[in-house]
Motif scaffolding. Structure first.
Motif, PDB file in Angstrom:
ATOM      1  N   PRO A  26      73.546  53.931 -21.358  1.00 34.05           N
ATOM      2  CA  PRO A  26      74.484  54.635 -20.485  1.00 34.05           C
ATOM      3  C   PRO A  26      75.896  54.091 -20.668  1.00 34.05           C
ATOM      4  CG  PRO A  26      73.084  53.127 -19.233  1.00 34.05           C
ATOM      5  CD  PRO A  26      72.571  53.119 -20.626  1.00 34.05           C
ATOM      6  N   ASN A  27      76.871  54.930 -20.423  1.00 36.71           N
ATOM      7  CA  ASN A  27      78.269  54.468 -20.491  1.00 36.71           C
ATOM      8  C   ASN A  27      78.457  53.343 -19.492  1.00 36.71           C
ATOM      9  OD1 ASN A  27      79.127  56.093 -22.476  1.00 36.71           O
ATOM     10  ND2 ASN A  27      79.820  57.744 -21.118  1.00 36.71           N
ATOM     11  N   GLY A  28      79.320  52.434 -19.832  1.00 37.80           N
ATOM     12  CA  GLY A  28      79.533  51.311 -18.936  1.00 37.80           C
ATOM     13  C   GLY A  28      78.801  50.072 -19.405  1.00 37.80           C
ATOM     14  N   GLU A  29      77.671  50.303 -20.086  1.00 40.85           N
ATOM     15  CA  GLU A  29      76.972  49.160 -20.688  1.00 40.85           C
ATOM     16  C   GLU A  29      77.528  48.971 -22.083  1.00 40.85           C
ATOM     17  OE1 GLU A  29      72.701  49.171 -21.094  1.00 40.85           O
ATOM     18  OE2 GLU A  29      72.489  48.743 -18.969  1.00 40.85           O
ATOM     19  N   ILE A  30      77.950  47.740 -22.370  1.00 44.03           N
ATOM     20  CA  ILE A  30      78.490  47.501 -23.710  1.00 44.03           C
ATOM     21  C   ILE A  30      77.322  47.403 -24.694  1.00 44.03           C
ATOM     22  CG2 ILE A  30      79.889  45.965 -25.145  1.00 44.03           C
ATOM     23  CD1 ILE A  30      81.494  47.111 -22.901  1.00 44.03           C
ATOM     24  N   THR A  31      77.374  48.235 -25.723  1.00 43.37           N
ATOM     25  CA  THR A  31      76.280  48.240 -26.709  1.00 43.37           C
ATOM     26  C   THR A  31      76.775  47.671 -28.026  1.00 43.37           C
ATOM     27  OG1 THR A  31      75.519  50.250 -25.673  1.00 43.37           O
ATOM     28  CG2 THR A  31      74.575  49.718 -27.813  1.00 43.37           C
ATOM     29  N   VAL A  32      75.946  46.864 -28.645  1.00 46.17           N
ATOM     30  CA  VAL A  32      76.258  46.436 -30.020  1.00 46.17           C
ATOM     31  C   VAL A  32      75.055  46.793 -30.880  1.00 46.17           C
ATOM     32  CG1 VAL A  32      77.781  44.526 -29.359  1.00 46.17           C
ATOM     33  CG2 VAL A  32      75.346  44.093 -29.706  1.00 46.17           C
ATOM     34  N   TRP A  33      75.302  46.940 -32.162  1.00 43.55           N
ATOM     35  CA  TRP A  33      74.217  47.201 -33.107  1.00 43.55           C
ATOM     36  C   TRP A  33      74.226  46.036 -34.090  1.00 43.55           C
ATOM     37  CZ3 TRP A  33      77.963  50.835 -31.736  1.00 43.55           C
ATOM     38  CH2 TRP A  33      77.514  51.801 -30.809  1.00 43.55           C
ATOM     39  N   VAL A  34      73.098  45.370 -34.197  1.00 46.95           N
ATOM     40  CA  VAL A  34      73.097  44.140 -35.010  1.00 46.95           C
ATOM     41  C   VAL A  34      72.430  44.408 -36.362  1.00 46.95           C
ATOM     42  CG1 VAL A  34      73.011  42.672 -32.959  1.00 46.95           C
ATOM     43  CG2 VAL A  34      70.880  43.299 -34.096  1.00 46.95           C
ATOM     44  N   SER A  35      72.840  43.619 -37.349  1.00 46.25           N
ATOM     45  CA  SER A  35      72.241  43.778 -38.676  1.00 46.25           C
ATOM     46  C   SER A  35      70.898  43.048 -38.704  1.00 46.25           C
ATOM     47  CB  SER A  35      73.171  43.218 -39.745  1.00 46.25           C
ATOM     48  OG  SER A  35      73.193  41.820 -39.658  1.00 46.25           O
ATOM     49  N   GLU A  36      70.108  43.367 -39.736  1.00 47.98           N
ATOM     50  CA  GLU A  36      68.771  42.764 -39.845  1.00 47.98           C
ATOM     51  C   GLU A  36      68.842  41.245 -39.913  1.00 47.98           C
ATOM     52  OE1 GLU A  36      65.983  46.112 -41.936  1.00 47.98           O
ATOM     53  OE2 GLU A  36      67.372  45.006 -43.217  1.00 47.98           O
ATOM     54  N   ALA A  37      69.910  40.706 -40.533  1.00 46.86           N
ATOM     55  CA  ALA A  37      70.037  39.255 -40.625  1.00 46.86           C
ATOM     56  C   ALA A  37      70.115  38.632 -39.233  1.00 46.86           C
ATOM     57  CB  ALA A  37      71.278  38.899 -41.431  1.00 46.86           C
TER      58      ALA A  37
ATOM     59  N   GLY B  55      70.335  48.702 -31.409  1.00 47.79           N
ATOM     60  CA  GLY B  55      69.565  49.007 -32.615  1.00 47.79           C
ATOM     61  C   GLY B  55      69.820  47.971 -33.685  1.00 47.79           C
ATOM     62  N   VAL B  56      68.947  47.981 -34.694  1.00 45.77           N
ATOM     63  CA  VAL B  56      69.081  47.038 -35.814  1.00 45.77           C
ATOM     64  C   VAL B  56      69.337  47.837 -37.073  1.00 45.77           C
ATOM     65  CG1 VAL B  56      67.911  45.260 -37.157  1.00 45.77           C
ATOM     66  CG2 VAL B  56      67.497  45.411 -34.693  1.00 45.77           C
ATOM     67  N   TRP B  57      70.389  47.509 -37.763  1.00 47.90           N
ATOM     68  CA  TRP B  57      70.727  48.258 -38.982  1.00 47.90           C
ATOM     69  C   TRP B  57      70.670  47.368 -40.199  1.00 47.90           C
ATOM     70  CZ3 TRP B  57      75.712  47.043 -41.126  1.00 47.90           C
ATOM     71  CH2 TRP B  57      76.525  46.259 -40.303  1.00 47.90           C
ATOM     72  N   ARG B  58      70.509  48.053 -41.324  1.00 45.62           N
ATOM     73  CA  ARG B  58      70.359  47.350 -42.607  1.00 45.62           C
ATOM     74  C   ARG B  58      71.736  47.021 -43.151  1.00 45.62           C
ATOM     75  NH1 ARG B  58      65.503  49.317 -45.551  1.00 45.62           N
ATOM     76  NH2 ARG B  58      64.762  47.824 -44.026  1.00 45.62           N
ATOM     77  N   ASP B  59      71.913  45.769 -43.577  1.00 46.80           N
ATOM     78  CA  ASP B  59      73.212  45.375 -44.145  1.00 46.80           C
ATOM     79  C   ASP B  59      72.977  44.436 -45.312  1.00 46.80           C
ATOM     80  OD1 ASP B  59      75.815  44.888 -44.609  1.00 46.80           O
ATOM     81  OD2 ASP B  59      76.111  43.499 -42.936  1.00 46.80           O
ATOM     82  N   TYR B  60      73.293  44.910 -46.495  1.00 46.04           N
ATOM     83  CA  TYR B  60      73.147  44.057 -47.674  1.00 46.04           C
ATOM     84  C   TYR B  60      74.461  43.367 -48.038  1.00 46.04           C
ATOM     85  CZ  TYR B  60      68.681  46.399 -48.371  1.00 46.04           C
ATOM     86  OH  TYR B  60      67.409  46.882 -48.211  1.00 46.04           O
ATOM     87  N   ALA B  61      75.495  43.543 -47.222  1.00 47.07           N
ATOM     88  CA  ALA B  61      76.791  42.976 -47.595  1.00 47.07           C
ATOM     89  C   ALA B  61      77.010  41.625 -46.945  1.00 47.07           C
ATOM     90  CB  ALA B  61      77.912  43.928 -47.189  1.00 47.07           C
ATOM     91  N   ARG B  62      76.463  41.415 -45.747  1.00 44.65           N
ATOM     92  CA  ARG B  62      76.745  40.174 -45.021  1.00 44.65           C
ATOM     93  C   ARG B  62      75.432  39.452 -44.722  1.00 44.65           C
ATOM     94  NH1 ARG B  62      80.962  44.128 -43.609  1.00 44.65           N
ATOM     95  NH2 ARG B  62      79.099  45.401 -43.515  1.00 44.65           N
ATOM     96  N   GLN B  63      75.135  38.434 -45.558  1.00 42.52           N
ATOM     97  CA  GLN B  63      73.849  37.748 -45.498  1.00 42.52           C
ATOM     98  C   GLN B  63      73.626  37.009 -44.179  1.00 42.52           C
ATOM     99  OE1 GLN B  63      73.324  35.105 -48.806  1.00 42.52           O
ATOM    100  NE2 GLN B  63      71.588  34.142 -47.814  1.00 42.52           N
ATOM    101  N   PHE B  64      74.739  36.592 -43.545  1.00 39.16           N
ATOM    102  CA  PHE B  64      74.570  35.736 -42.366  1.00 39.16           C
ATOM    103  C   PHE B  64      74.672  36.512 -41.062  1.00 39.16           C
ATOM    104  CE2 PHE B  64      76.086  33.356 -45.949  1.00 39.16           C
ATOM    105  CZ  PHE B  64      74.979  32.559 -46.129  1.00 39.16           C
ATOM    106  N   GLY B  65      74.702  37.847 -41.179  1.00 37.13           N
ATOM    107  CA  GLY B  65      74.629  38.662 -39.991  1.00 37.13           C
ATOM    108  C   GLY B  65      75.923  39.367 -39.657  1.00 37.13           C
ATOM    109  N   ALA B  66      75.790  40.539 -39.054  1.00 38.27           N
ATOM    110  CA  ALA B  66      76.959  41.300 -38.621  1.00 38.27           C
ATOM    111  C   ALA B  66      76.616  41.997 -37.313  1.00 38.27           C
ATOM    112  CB  ALA B  66      77.336  42.330 -39.682  1.00 38.27           C
ATOM    113  N   ILE B  67      77.640  42.121 -36.457  1.00 39.12           N
ATOM    114  CA  ILE B  67      77.476  42.820 -35.186  1.00 39.12           C
ATOM    115  C   ILE B  67      78.484  43.960 -35.185  1.00 39.12           C
ATOM    116  CG2 ILE B  67      77.708  42.619 -32.674  1.00 39.12           C
ATOM    117  CD1 ILE B  67      77.109  39.628 -33.008  1.00 39.12           C
ATOM    118  N   ALA B  68      77.993  45.190 -34.984  1.00 43.40           N
ATOM    119  CA  ALA B  68      78.923  46.320 -34.927  1.00 43.40           C
ATOM    120  C   ALA B  68      79.100  46.719 -33.466  1.00 43.40           C
ATOM    121  CB  ALA B  68      78.372  47.486 -35.735  1.00 43.40           C
TER     122      ALA B  68
END
Lengths: 837, 259
Positions: free
Chosen positions: A589-600, A628-641
């Motif tokens: 829901p709006n108002g909740e801050i959402t992030v999407w994290v990479s598999e790392a 959600g968890v998304w695939r990221d082959y660019a940043r081995q140590f993890g990324a948060i969108a």
């Protein structure tokens, strides 16, 4: 006795030159790879630690924001300075800037010259142009390397640019104490702050405590008092963080070196086993003459060491040469992209060298162990008369039942191992599972042979084929050894090909999702000029759509590399349009801050979709939901969108660093021209998605090139093992073949029987190798890769590569058998039979 | 030089023993032939005496201070073989990767003889077996007769108490066989060693001092009548053959008396 041992070693080497040389080379290959990796890495880490020490000094504590956009507030600096245990605080602002039109991003470090004199003396400037004033007057100081790289002169004017901010100032001098290779700028902290911020504080605070203070206790006490956006760490944590960056990569390379060493051990095994078999009569004679049984064992071990010692010594030399060559050609990170632009000096080290020498000799000795034991327990009188006994009385026969129990136990253990977590970030259980799969493959060979050819033996077959089937069915030692070599080498090849193909296919698909736009503009982490962003808003640009992104970093654990923070213009209702999710996506829901994290992030921090998470964002502790968890082959140590909307609502400044651009249909050329002009004007990078894709895939192929070389080496070793053991097996059966010849087999039939035998052994080896290889490939893909590199991908077996390799190996195996057959039929049958007693 | 008392051996799974309560002795300078039908156990007996197979019962003593081979462990048996026994085989068994001189020196190395003596002892034996100057040659270049001479030199170089020979002339033509046998007997007697020769050749047996025939019932002893007499007398000795004292001199080859 020593003289006799030496005579025998010399005679053995002279009569089996190629096999001995190849075994030595294989050991040398393993040692050289291991030693080179060690030397390069030790040099790169030492280089990096030295550079870090010279820039960072040796403070007792470092207080830094956990968010790259954060800062250490002024009030806190004052508070810490007043702490009675503190001797000195050194505030620092470090930022990345460009000099004039040059697109290279350069580190600019703002120091307080008085505290730096004590804590970071390497950063102290030397005035070289009296007219331009000192550091307190706004002078800029460049390291000698930077001056060289950019062709700048002391006294010249420079334009320092970061985003919208520009600072025109003269280069007042250089930094004589900095080590060569460091490219950076130093200025007074107040001037840097005035031009580039942060205005409410400093970037980092380095603290020197009073003599006698307990640094660890002091840090622990302050860690509790610091606001959530800051963390406190020891100088050594930074070194650990650097070492951790490349650790998994290094361990994997070392495992590859170990595999090379093990294949060397296998070659020594095959060579020594056949050597023992072919000299069984000689050893039996020596035993009869009074050579003690212990010496029959030791002689074969001596020969193993005599292969291992020169092999390892050659390996050390090769390793040093490889290390020097690699660092010059691809840099100190071995193509891993961890320590960019470092070319460390390789220094040969005695103790590790000695360690690798012992490792090489140990591998060789290990290979010689079973042949030596077989030699020790040969029944002398029998061996003297009838030659080598493949199953001597002292060699406890493994019962079929025992073997089945062992196989079942291994089958049961492997899945358990693959489910165990990484130990200290290393996939040790995964490596153990791989080793067990190979053991399983080898141990299953006799069972598989019986299953495959048992029925065949009961049918009517042409005579040569019948002889071959019978021989393989009895599975004498030599056939088992030949099959084992092929099983292991083919399994390794198939697994590597599978892993690389799975990764490449996944990367290819991933690039499709993450590069939706035809054009990209990037500024290497610096904010893009506002002028450029404004120009894109004007009517008449050739773009139908522009998406903006800002990048930063968050430090979630002081001992781990920071994770990337990607602020993106995403549709919160449909983030899957831009991020390649690998699992369910939560609508929050709006108002909740959402992030999407990479598999790392999921691997390292054990995150799940739907869980809440506390992030040190913008100097605060902010609760977010993992959407959600998304695939990221660019940043081995993890990324948060995070969506740009959410980020702005949190009070963050959306400083755009990257742009994705879609041209109007039909205006592709105009778009290209527009981008080229803007990129040149602002010193930033413009790239088309096709170029990025091509470059990414070519980097991928380059970094896996070494595995192709290893695969080829493994296959050659497996084939050589087949040829050597088959030749020995034929040699041992010379009398049997001569008898067949006397019974009416002509040469062609004998040769066919031997070639069939080689083909049958190769078939068993290849089939089991293929099965084991796919299993090992699956473990590499699903266990080792996620645990070591935090990359997940679907398994993809490249049949179009695997099957031709199998076919080529089968043909090469038959060719090797032809060679053995020629040797077997070269001797006149009568001559061989006359030798029989 | 060799004393065997109460020797018994049964192969695992066999219904009856191959032999039991065997008794035989070979004196210094005495050459004894061991004959018998195929499969009767001649080679097994020879292997037991050499410590290559473990007997089930009995004593085997070789050499002056008479250690019992049967009671020693594998390593001690190997050491005893190296010190006290010389071997000559039908198939020569010369190591192809060592030169003639190196082959002959192997027992010296196994007995840790002072290296300074090696060259001289090897050369002297090469002369005595008629192969002077053959030291640096490789075995592959030698004829069968020459190879067997190398084997004889190797069997004698460390002055063993006992020579065990298994069909030493079996692979040679009659003339070469005669020469090699004469040489073997001459050198054995010269060194005052004892020799036990397993043979199927009546001719070879008759050149020896005594003939022991191994039968399923035990050993029978006979004294050769010599080639000219064309026969031999039989003295059934179920418990083996003792040395004649003084040892009977071997009958000559072609009428030649070898002493």
């Amino acid at each position: 006795m020593t003289r006799l041992a030496w005579w025998l070693i010399r005679a053995q080497f002279l009569s089996r030159r190629s096999a001995t040389a190849l075994s030595m080379l294989a050991i040398a290959l393993g040692v050289s790879l291991g030693y080179a990796i060690h030397l390069i890495n030790a040099a790169a880490l030492a280089d990096f630690a030295h550079a870090m020490k010279s820039v960072q000094g040796e403070p007792d504590a470092i207080i830094a924001p956990r968010d790259s956009a954060g800062h250490v507030p002024r009030a806190l600096i004052d508070e810490i300075a007043r702490d009675e245990s503190v001797a000195l605080v050194a505030p620092v602002i470090e930022t990345r800037v460009r000099l004039g039109r040059d697109s290279t991003a350069v580190r600019l470090i703002g120091i307080d010259v008085f505290s730096a004199a004590v804590l970071m003396p390497s950063l102290l400037p030397r005035d070289g142009a009296p007219a331009s004033g000192g550091i307190l007057d706004g002078g800029l100081y460049a390291s000698p390397t930077l001056l060289d790289n950019l062709g700048l002169k002391v006294g010249a004017g420079a334009t320092v640019i970061r985003g919208e901010s520009r600072w025109e100032t003269p280069i007042a001098g250089d930094l004589p104490a900095l080590a060569a290779g460091e490219a950076l700028l130093v200025a007074d902290i107040a001037w840097v702050q005035a031009h580039f911020g942060p205005h409410a504080g400093v970037g980092e605070l380095r603290v020197r405590l009073m003599p006698g203070s307990r640094a660890e206790a002091w840090r622990a006490a302050w860690a509790k008092r610091l606001p959530p956006g800051l963390d406190i760490r020891a100088a050594a944590d930074n070194a650990a963080r650097i070492a951790n960056i490349s650790r998994a990569y290094r361990v994997n390379l070392n495992v590859l070196a170990l595999v090379a060493l093990l294949t060397g051990a296998f070659l020594v095994f095959a060579t020594q086993l056949t050597a023992v078999a072919q000299r069984s009569t000689q050893f039996a004679l020596l035993g009869v003459l009074g050579l003690p049984p212990r010496m029959r064992l030791l002689q074969v071990l001596f020969e193993g060491v005599a292969i291992g010692l020169p092999g390892s010594a050659l390996g050390l030399t090769l390793g040093y040469a490889l290390a020097v060559m690699f660092t010059r050609v691809i840099g100190g990170d071995l193509g891993g992209g961890f320590f960019a632009a470092s070319t460390p000096t390789i220094v040969p080290e005695l103790l590790p060298g000695l360690g690798f020498l012992i490792l090489g000799c140990g591998a060789s000795l290990m290979g010689a162990l079973y042949p030596a034991w077989l030699n020790r327990i040969q029944p002398l009188a029998q061996a003297l008369k009838t030659g080598f006994a493949q199953r001597p009385p002292g060699d406890a026969p493994r019962t079929l039942h025992g073997r089945r129990v062992m196989l079942l136990a291994i089958v049961a253990v492997i899945p358990v191992l693959t489910r165990l977590p990484a130990i200290d970030d290393l996939p040790l259980a995964g490596y153990a599972a791989i080793a067990l799969v190979l053991v399983l493959g080898i141990a299953a060979a006799p069972v598989a042979t019986r299953l495959a050819f048992g029925a065949m033996a009961r049918t009517t077959l042409p005579a040569p084929l019948r002889i071959a089937v019978q021989n393989v069915l009895q599975a004498p030692l030599m056939a088992q050894v030949a099959a084992s070599g092929l099983i292991v080498s083919f399994a390794l090849t198939v697994s590597m090909v599978t892993m690389v193909a799975s990764f490449r296919t996944a990367l290819d698909q991933w690039l499709d999702t993450v590069l939706p736009a035809p054009h990209y503009l990037r500024s290497k982490g610096l904010p893009l000029p506002r002028e450029l962003l404004a120009a894109l808003e004007l009517p008449g640009t050739p773009f139908v759509r522009v998406e903006r992104m800002a990048t930063g970093s968050l430090s979630l654990d002081p001992r781990r590399p920071p994770v990337a923070l990607l602020v993106r213009e995403l549709d919160r209702a449909d983030p899957g349009a831009r991020l390649p999710f690998s699992g369910p996506v939560l609508t929050t829901p709006n108002g909740e801050i959402t992030v999407w994290v990479s598999e790392a992030m999921q691997e390292v921090h054990g995150l799940r979709t739907g869980q809440t998470l506390h992030l040190p964002l913008l100097g605060r502790d902010i609760e977010v939901v993992v959407g959600g968890v998304w695939r990221d082959y660019a940043r081995q140590f993890g990324a948060i969108a995070i969506s740009a909307t959410d980020y702005r609502e949190l009070g963050g400044r959306f400083e755009v660093t990257d742009l994705a651009l879609w041209p109007h249909p039909g205006s592709e050329d105009a778009a290209r021209r527009w981008l080229a002009a803007e990129a040149a004007r602002h010193g930033i990078e413009s790239a088309e998605s096709a170029d990025i894709r091509r470059l990414s895939l070519s980097i991928f192929d380059k970094s896996f090139a070494v595995t192709y070389a290893l695969e080829a080496a493994a296959m050659l070793i497996g084939l050589f093992g087949l040829a050597v053991t088959l030749a020995a097996s034929v040699w041992l059966r010379a009398r049997e073949l001569a008898t067949l010849s006397a019974l009416g087999f002509d040469r062609a039939m004998l040769a066919r029987a031997v070639v069939f035998e080689g083909a049958l052994i190769a078939l068993v080896g290849l089939a089991l190798g293929l099965a084991s290889g796919i299993a090992v490939g699956a473990i590499l893909t699903h266990v080792v890769n996620p645990q070591a590199f935090h990359w997940r991908m679907p398994l993809h077996v490249p049949w179009t590569q695997v099957l031709p390799i199998a076919l080529a190996t089968l043909l090469a195996g038959m060719l090797a058998s032809r060679f053995a057959a020629r040797q077997a039929t070269a001797l006149p049958a009568a001559h061989v039979l006359a030798g029989a007693q | 030089m060799l004393s065997v008392v109460g020797l018994g051996k049964r192969h695992s799974g066999a219904l009856r023993p191959l032999f039991s309560e065997l008794r035989l002795a070979v004196g210094s300078g005495e050459v004894v032939a061991l004959v018998g039908e195929s499969g009767v156990g001649k080679s097994t007996l020879l292997n037991c005496i050499a410590g290559l197979e473990q007997a089930d019962s009995g004593e085997i003593r070789i050499g002056p201070d008479a250690l019992d081979m049967h009671r020693l462990d594998e390593t001690a048996r190997a050491a005893l073989r190296a010190a006290r026994i010389g071997f000559v085989f039908q198939a020569f068994h010369v190591l192809p990767t060592l030169t003639v001189a190196q082959n002959i020196a192997v027992p010296l190395l196994l007995n840790r003889a002072p290296p300074a003596e090696h060259g001289e002892r090897v050369e002297s034996l090469l002369r005595r077996v008629g192969l002077a100057g053959f030291g640096p040659r490789w075995p592959a270049l030698l004829s069968g007769g020459e190879l067997q001479r190398v084997a004889i030199a190797r069997a004698l170089v460390h002055r063993p108490a006992l020579i065990l020979a298994d069909e030493p002339t079996g692979n040679l033509d009659p003339r070469t066989a005669d020469e090699v046998l004469a040489l073997l007997l001459e050198r054995v007697r010269e060194q005052q060693a004892g020799a036990l020769i397993v043979t199927h050749s009546r001719h070879v047996a008759e050149c020896c001092d005594r003939i022991l025939t191994l039968t399923p019932d035990g050993l029978e002893c006979a004294h050769p009548a010599g080639p000219s007499q064309g026969g031999r007398s039989h003295h059934p000795e179920p418990h083996g053959g003792e040395p004649t004292s003084p040892p009977a001199l071997g009958r000559g080859l072609g009428g030649r008396v070898v002493q």
